[in-house]
Design an enzyme around this catalytic site. Structure first.
Site, PDB file in Angstrom:
ATOM      1  N   SER A 206     -29.963  17.063  59.861  1.00  0.00           N
ATOM      2  CA  SER A 206     -29.784  18.508  59.775  1.00  0.00           C
ATOM      3  C   SER A 206     -28.464  18.906  60.429  1.00  0.00           C
ATOM      4  CB  SER A 206     -30.959  19.184  60.481  1.00  0.00           C
ATOM      5  OG  SER A 206     -30.779  20.554  60.418  1.00  0.00           O
ATOM      6  N   GLY A 207     -27.671  19.663  59.703  1.00  0.00           N
ATOM      7  CA  GLY A 207     -26.396  20.148  60.228  1.00  0.00           C
ATOM      8  C   GLY A 207     -25.243  19.210  59.948  1.00  0.00           C
TER       9      GLY A 207
ATOM     10  N   ASN B 232     -28.692  23.748  63.269  1.00  0.00           N
ATOM     11  CA  ASN B 232     -27.795  24.207  62.210  1.00  0.00           C
ATOM     12  C   ASN B 232     -28.005  25.703  62.007  1.00  0.00           C
ATOM     13  OD1 ASN B 232     -26.370  24.699  59.894  1.00  0.00           O
ATOM     14  ND2 ASN B 232     -27.387  23.131  58.648  1.00  0.00           N
TER      15      ASN B 232
ATOM     16  N   GLY C  15     -32.360  17.853  56.073  1.00  0.00           N
ATOM     17  CA  GLY C  15     -31.994  16.611  56.745  1.00  0.00           C
ATOM     18  C   GLY C  15     -33.039  16.156  57.757  1.00  0.00           C
TER      19      GLY C  15
ATOM     20  N   SER D 295     -29.518  26.226  58.238  1.00  0.00           N
ATOM     21  CA  SER D 295     -30.276  25.023  57.902  1.00  0.00           C
ATOM     22  C   SER D 295     -31.144  25.255  56.672  1.00  0.00           C
ATOM     23  CB  SER D 295     -31.156  24.648  59.092  1.00  0.00           C
ATOM     24  OG  SER D 295     -31.857  23.482  58.776  1.00  0.00           O
ATOM     25  N   SER D 296     -31.072  24.304  55.742  1.00  0.00           N
ATOM     26  CA  SER D 296     -31.915  24.428  54.545  1.00  0.00           C
ATOM     27  C   SER D 296     -33.343  24.141  54.956  1.00  0.00           C
ATOM     28  CB  SER D 296     -31.484  23.418  53.490  1.00  0.00           C
ATOM     29  OG  SER D 296     -30.094  23.468  53.314  1.00  0.00           O
TER      30      SER D 296
ATOM     31  N   THR E  93     -25.519  20.593  52.571  1.00  0.00           N
ATOM     32  CA  THR E  93     -25.480  21.759  51.682  1.00  0.00           C
ATOM     33  C   THR E  93     -24.035  22.105  51.334  1.00  0.00           C
ATOM     34  OG1 THR E  93     -27.490  22.532  52.715  1.00  0.00           O
ATOM     35  CG2 THR E  93     -26.265  24.138  51.437  1.00  0.00           C
TER      36      THR E  93
ATOM     37  N   GLU F 264     -34.825  15.458  60.979  1.00  0.00           N
ATOM     38  CA  GLU F 264     -34.693  16.255  62.188  1.00  0.00           C
ATOM     39  C   GLU F 264     -35.737  15.888  63.232  1.00  0.00           C
ATOM     40  OE1 GLU F 264     -34.740  20.175  60.573  1.00  0.00           O
ATOM     41  OE2 GLU F 264     -36.919  20.260  60.445  1.00  0.00           O
TER      42      GLU F 264
HETATM   43  N1  LIG Z   1     -16.889  20.308  54.865  1.00  0.00           N
HETATM   44  C1  LIG Z   1     -17.089  21.231  55.780  1.00  0.00           C
HETATM   45  N2  LIG Z   1     -16.070  22.003  56.181  1.00  0.00           N
HETATM   46  C2  LIG Z   1     -16.263  22.930  57.131  1.00  0.00           C
HETATM   47  N3  LIG Z   1     -17.452  23.192  57.718  1.00  0.00           N
HETATM   48  C3  LIG Z   1     -18.506  22.435  57.342  1.00  0.00           C
HETATM   49  C4  LIG Z   1     -18.379  21.438  56.350  1.00  0.00           C
HETATM   50  N4  LIG Z   1     -19.587  20.863  56.200  1.00  0.00           N
HETATM   51  C5  LIG Z   1     -20.434  21.502  57.053  1.00  0.00           C
HETATM   52  N5  LIG Z   1     -19.783  22.446  57.723  1.00  0.00           N
HETATM   53  C6  LIG Z   1     -20.366  23.337  58.756  1.00  0.00           C
HETATM   54  O1  LIG Z   1     -21.556  22.795  59.166  1.00  0.00           O
HETATM   55  C7  LIG Z   1     -22.644  23.679  58.980  1.00  0.00           C
HETATM   56  C8  LIG Z   1     -23.885  22.944  58.575  1.00  0.00           C
HETATM   57  O2  LIG Z   1     -23.727  22.359  57.325  1.00  0.00           O
HETATM   58  P1  LIG Z   1     -24.887  22.298  56.266  1.00  0.00           P
HETATM   59  O3  LIG Z   1     -25.637  23.541  56.248  1.00  0.00           O
HETATM   60  O4  LIG Z   1     -24.284  21.808  55.047  1.00  0.00           O
HETATM   61  O5  LIG Z   1     -25.800  21.197  56.884  1.00  0.00           O
HETATM   62  P2  LIG Z   1     -27.010  20.463  56.235  1.00  0.00           P
HETATM   63  O6  LIG Z   1     -26.724  19.057  56.240  1.00  0.00           O
HETATM   64  O7  LIG Z   1     -27.298  21.072  54.921  1.00  0.00           O
HETATM   65  O8  LIG Z   1     -28.148  20.806  57.216  1.00  0.00           O
HETATM   66  P3  LIG Z   1     -29.695  21.017  56.958  1.00  0.00           P
HETATM   67  O9  LIG Z   1     -30.300  19.746  56.729  1.00  0.00           O
HETATM   68  O10 LIG Z   1     -30.157  21.708  58.171  1.00  0.00           O
HETATM   69  O11 LIG Z   1     -29.738  21.933  55.791  1.00  0.00           O
HETATM   70  C9  LIG Z   1     -22.190  24.604  57.935  1.00  0.00           C
HETATM   71  O12 LIG Z   1     -22.788  25.849  58.096  1.00  0.00           O
HETATM   72  C10 LIG Z   1     -20.689  24.687  58.188  1.00  0.00           C
HETATM   73  O13 LIG Z   1     -20.412  25.633  59.174  1.00  0.00           O
HETATM   74 MG   LIG Z   2     -28.663  22.202  54.089  1.00  0.00          MG
END
Ligand SMILES: Nc1ncnc2c1ncn2[C@@H]1O[C@H](COP(=O)(O)OP(=O)(O)OP(=O)(O)O)[C@@H](O)[C@H]1O
Ligand SMILES: [Mg+2]
Length: 1086
Positions: free
Chosen positions: A110-111, A160, A390, A163-164, A115, A392
């Site tokens: 997660s994070g 996050n 993700g 977070s999804s 996404t 967690e």
């Molecule tokens: N390529 C990137 N460039 C800039 N910031 C990023 C990038 N990837 C992720 N982030 C930052 O990290 C944060 C978390 O990313 P994201 O929501 O994609 O995580 P996740 O893997 O989907 O988590 P979860 O499993 O909780 O959904 C985003 O809100 C963003 O601020």
């Molecule tokens: Mg996500």
């Protein structure tokens, strides 16, 4: 056209090593160092072969611009520095050009940035695939589905901020050209427990905060909401505001996205109403109430909120209130209602809120799918993008974490299967699967089921399992492990150990919503809410238990896995550099942990030890056969032999490749890259060759065609010019010919003319000669004749003289008279002949008569006129009928009698003499009168009879028959007097223009006793004439008619003088009669 460009490579300007496969030496430390070095230089992407490692930068980097998209477009994977775009491009091109369905698997905790990565892949594909209004709309809808789903399905967690809280798999569908057609989204188990309760430091789903911050006052009023977060029990307050997140702005974005995706205004409104209802549900509170029978009951504390919910959703308040206080259980046609205590009531409320929200979410996904689904039925190529929650580990991990981690475990498994399988031992972690099955078993078991009984069972069954830990298990290993509470069990996941609280597992798995509540929801007039609870329809009561949450999830994950296995996988492994969501911090230990459990090092080793690339012989030969003369263009023989020949020819080092049973194995990716390069260059050569041949062929055919055309044109032109020349010669010949002919003709003409002139001259001369001769002869003859004539004349004169001398005495006596007669005769003759032509018309009244030509014919002329007139009168008379003749006779008579004698006469000429003016026979009044008269009536007319005594007038009918004259009363028709015609002696009248007349009677006759009659009539002339004629014909005596202005009449004994006095205008134009004395009666005439 291929751009002329400097060939770049992964190896150019490389920071650290772009592809871990090239890392030297390879160990955990160097791996992390490499990642860190790159991370510090903002190179967040690194390859392991074709797998992309992405380290979350936690800041926005300028590497996603449209220029970057152009850079990576249609470039070879290893050509540029590692980038998620390179992977996206590779996947998209392989889908478009090689017709292979793709899936992009994004994993990480997660994070870690899954996404974000999925959105980057989608936006890249959207940027490079086809263009056009329709395609753009599809793209826009696909992209805009993200903000909507994130608002409803994402939340801030400690790991996050976005977070999804649901799993998402999206299939993007393309047509054969690679243009997007649409998509299908599948969602996996939303973490709905978050709706009613959030762990410390976390938030509820974004949409709640967005709605309260971003909605207008008007909308809030409509939804019966207040802007204050603290008003709502379901919203955690300690982290209601997230740094760097503008909920209000996001709300507008979401509404806009909904509109683009195709939500109608009323649909969006309905969705917000459901959200409002959920928020308000949390504010319903219960208080205990004990009943006499000892049962605990609950009561709603403040019904205002309930009322508003009911108003929002259109549910009958009493129905919902009852559903919160009672629970009805139906079993075997029996219905049992039990009251709910406070705890149960809260449970029911929360269950309702969770269900409402999670069902709304599923509805949203379906609704989006409806909008974005492909409109055509053509065969589709598919690119799946998987972005699941993700892995967690929280402080308190419950059923949801178990499910999430289960899913991640499955994904890891599939990664291992697809990438490491052949070289690595099977990496099997079946325990989570087993635990879910056991949970289901426990839930369906009759008897009391609690979380404890479930844990007990787990302990029994899994005691010996190497990845399961529990204090209660028989295994002594953990008996003294104080870090593991009694109510928990711990599982060693691939990514680490997670301790799960068993509390709530059974309930959450059962996912129970009391039927009373679902029925209450179904009764809502709010169409969306009604649709969300189809099982509430009493007609569809299903006593069977619905499948548990766990089994549903397991099944959907299983289908997902199956689906993924049919597609070509592309991996993005996301790594989280720190736990602080902060940029520029690279926590080695944290990264190391992730690298370990993701098995990345093994991944590199496998890559290195094994062969980086393998391909079946047929496609390999097909792809590279142009690199060798023997295999190009066709290889006749087995594919393997062909590939062998090909590789020998290319002289790669032997250790770089090896020949398998059905595939060729290439050790180093660069060998493949080189192969690709060679192929590309060769393809260009081939294209040039084909172009050359084609151009040659095209020019040749064009030339041949031109040549053929030229011949045709030349032939036509020659024909045309010869024709023209011939025409010219022909016309010239004609001109010359005509000149010659003209000249010849003129010559002949001249000759002829000359000949003719000669002839004429001869004739003229002859004529002149003859003329002279003739004239001479004539002269001679004339001379001769004159001589003779002179003789004759002289002779005649002589004879005349002699005769005249002899006859002189006779001539004098007769000739003059004869000549005179003759001349006269001729003149008269001429006169008559001329007169014949000048005769006037035959009308007797025509006064014309031609003038007299000779005076001596004057009397003849007059006589002729008279005779002519008489003759034409006769002619005229001859036309008359007897009737007309009679009338004219009468008129003639009248003229003879009165013309120039009485002034009245001229006015009578024009009057027709009708006689019987009074039609006695027709008027019934006079029937008696008619019967009394047997003779023919000549005159029947009304006259004025002058009274003898006073001169006054009275009307009488005056009748004249052949023999009599009768007077009758005008009114009665009674006969007053009758006078035989023989007794009438005279009729007297004045010479003037009046109608008075006196009828004198024979003295002594019977009728004369009273005396003579004095009448006045308008038809005096006619009456007098008729009386005259009748008397004449009857008595053969002419009636005496006296015309005088003074005459005597006999009235009885008196002789009275009737005197006419003219010019008395006293009574206008009517003559009046007055008896002056017994001697005189005066008549005044105008
Ligand atoms: N390529 C990137 N460039 C800039 N910031 C990023 C990038 N990837 C992720 N982030 C930052 O990290 C944060 C978390 O990313 P994201 O929501 O994609 O995580 P996740 O893997 O989907 O988590 P979860 O499993 O909780 O959904 C985003 O809100 C963003 O601020
Ligand atoms: Mg996500």
């Amino acid at each position: 056209m291929a751009k002329m460009e400097v060939k770049t490579s992964l190896l150019d300007n490389m920071i650290g090593v772009g592809d871990m496969v090239l890392l030297e030496p390879l160990n955990e430390e160097s791996f992390i160092d490499n990642l860190k070095k790159r991370f510090d230089h903002s190179e967040i992407y690194t390859y392991i072969g074709s797998v992309v490692i992405s380290v979350n930068p936690y800041r926005s980097l300028p590497i996603y611009s449209p220029e970057k998209v152009e850079d990576y477009r249609n470039r070879n994977f290893y050509e540029l520095s590692p980038h998620i775009f390179a992977l996206s491009d590779e996947a998209y091109r392989s889908l478009r050009d090689q017709d292979k369905d793709q899936c992009i698997l994004i994993t990480g905790e997660s994070g870690a940035g899954k996404t974000e990565a999925s959105k980057l892949v989608m936006s890249y594909v959207a940027a490079v695939c086809g263009k056009g209004a329709e395609v753009n709309q599809v793209k826009e809808q696909l992209l805009q589905s993200n903000p909507v789903l994130e608002a409803f399905g994402n939340a801030k967690t400690v790991r996050n901020d976005n977070s999804s809280r649901f799993g998402k798999y999206m299939d993007i569908e393309f047509d054969f050209k690679g243009d997007p057609l649409g998509g299908v989204i599948s969602n996996y188990l939303l973490e709905k427990s978050r709706v009613v309760k959030q762990p410390r430091g976390e938030r509820n789903f974004h949409i709640f905060y967005q709605l309260l911050s971003g909605a207008s006052e008007d909308l809030l009023n409509k939804l019966k909401l207040e802007r204050d977060f603290s008003r709502y029990n379901y919203l955690s307050l300690d982290s209601a505001k997230v740094n760097g997140v503008d909920d209000a702005a996001n709300f507008r974005t979401v509404r806009n996205a909904m509109q683009i995706v195709g939500f109608m205004d009323h649909e969006a409104q309905s969705v917000l109403e459901v959200i409002a209802a959920v928020l308000k549900l949390g504010n319903i509170e219960f208080k205990p109430e004990s009943r006499v029978n000892g049962l605990d009951e609950s009561k709603i504390k403040d019904k205002n909120e309930l009322k508003e919910i009911c108003e929002l959703t259109g549910i009958d308040q009493s129905v919902l209130e009852r559903a919160f206080s009672f629970r009805t259980v139906e079993a075997k046609q029996e219905k049992v209602s039990t009251t709910l205590n406070v705890a149960q009531a809260y449970y029911a409320r929360d269950a309702l809120a969770k269900n409402l929200y999670s069902r709304l979410f599923s509805w949203l996904v379906n609704r989006i799918n409806e909008s974005i689904k492909a409109q055509t039925k053509v065969r589709k190529k598919v690119m799946g993008v998987l972005d699941i929650y993700g892995f967690e580990i929280f402080e308190d991990n419950s059923f949801e974490q178990f499910i999430i981690n289960y899913c991640n475990e499955k994904l890891q498994q599939i990664f291992i299967e697809l990438t490491l399988k052949e070289e690595q031992e099977e990496y099997i972690r079946e325990n989570t699967n087993g635990i879910l099955a056991m949970l289901d078993e426990e839930c369906l078991r009759p008897g009391t089921v609690t979380d404890d009984t479930f844990l007990e069972k787990l302990n029994q069954v899994c005691a010996t399992h190497q990845h399961f830990e529990s204090r209660m298990s028989k295994c002594s290993r953990f008996l003294n492990d104080t870090s593991l509470p009694h109510s928990c069990f711990r599982i060693q996941h691939y990514a680490g150990k997670v301790m799960y609280q068993v509390e709530g597992f059974v309930d959450k798995n059962n996912d129970l919503l009391y039927r009373d509540l679902s029925q209450a929801m179904w009764k809502a007039s709010h169409s969306l809410i009604k649709a969300l609870f189809p099982e509430g329809n009493p007609a569809k009561i299903n006593l069977k238990r619905p499948p548990t949450a766990g089994s549903q999830f397991k099944a959907s994950v299983a289908t997902l896995m199956k689906n993924l296995q049919t597609k070509n996988p592309n991996y993005i492994r996301c790594i989280k550099p720190n736990d602080k969501k902060a940029a520029h911090i690279f926590n080695d230990a944290l990264v190391c942990h992730q690298i370990r459990y993701l098995g990345l090092l093994e991944n590199v080793r496998v890559r290195r030890a094994g062969y980086a690339f393998r391909q079946a012989y047929e496609p390999c030969l097909e792809r590279y056969k142009m690199l060798c003369k023997q295999t190009w263009p066709h290889w006749k023989g087995p594919a393997r032999a062909g590939v062998e020949v090909l590789f020998n020819e290319l002289e790669f080092p032997v250790e770089e490749y090896s020949f398998g049973r059905s595939k060729i194995f290439i050790r180093n990716p660069r060998t493949l890259f080189k192969l690709e390069d060679l192929r590309k260059r060769r393809l260009e050569d081939l294209a040039t060759l084909i172009q050359k041949i084609f151009r040659g062929w095209k020019c040749r055919t064009h030339f041949l065609l031109m040549k053929k055309s030229q011949i045709v044109i030349a032939a036509w032109y020659r024909r045309y010019s010869q024709q023209k020349k011939y025409q010219q010669i022909k016309s010239s010949a004609i001109v010359i010919q005509s000149f010659i002919r003209g000249w010849k003709a003129r010559k002949i003409l001249r000759e002829l003319k000359h000949k003719k002139r000669c002839q004429e001259a001869v004739t003229t001369i002859a004529a002149f000669w003859h003329g002279t001769q003739a004239r001479r002869e004539l002269r001679r003859l004339k001379e001769e004749a004159r001589n003779k004539h002179a003789i004759a004349v002289i002779w005649a004169y002589w004879l005349g003289l002699k005769v005249r001398r002899e006859y002189r005495k006779f001539f004098r006596a007769n000739a003059g008279k004869k000549i005179y007669e003759f001349t006269l005769q001729r003149i008269v003759q001429k006169y008559f002949l001329e007169m014949k032509n000048k005769m006037p018309s035959l009308s007797p009244i025509d006064k014309n008569w031609p003038a007299r030509p000779y005076l001596f014919l004057d009397s003849t002329h007059k006589e002729l006129k008279r005779i002519f007139h008489l003759w034409r009168c006769k002619k005229y008379r001859d036309q008359f009928t007897d009737q007309q003749k009679l009338i004219y006779e009468e008129k003639l008579e009248a003229s003879e009698l009165f013309k120039d004698k009485k002034a009245l006469y001229p006015s009578s000429v024009g009057q027709p003499f009708q006689g019987a003016y009074l039609e006695i026979s027709k008027d019934p009044k006079y029937k008696k009168l008619k019967d009394a008269i047997e003779e023919k009536i000549i005159i029947a007319e009304v006259v004025n009879k002058v009274n003898r005594a006073n001169g006054k007038c009275a009307s009488r009918i005056f009748l004249l028959t052949n023999n009599n004259l009768l007077l009758a009363d005008q009114k009665s028709g009674h006969i007053k007097s009758e006078v035989p015609l023989g007794d009438v002696t005279k009729v007297s009248m004045s010479s003037q223009n009046d109608g008075f007349f006196a009828v004198h009677l024979k003295e002594g006759s019977g009728a004369a006793s009273k005396g003579d009659f004095l009448f006045s009539s308008d038809h005096l002339i006619e009456m007098a004439t008729k009386l005259y004629r009748t008397t004449l014909s009857q008595t053969k005596q002419k009636l005496n008619i006296e015309i005088s202005d003074e005459f005597l009449v006999q009235f009885r004994q008196d002789k009275v003088c009737v005197k006419f006095i003219q010019g008395n205008q006293k009574n206008g134009s009517v003559p009046t009669c007055k008896r002056k004395n017994n001697r005189l009666l005066e008549v005044a005439v105008p």
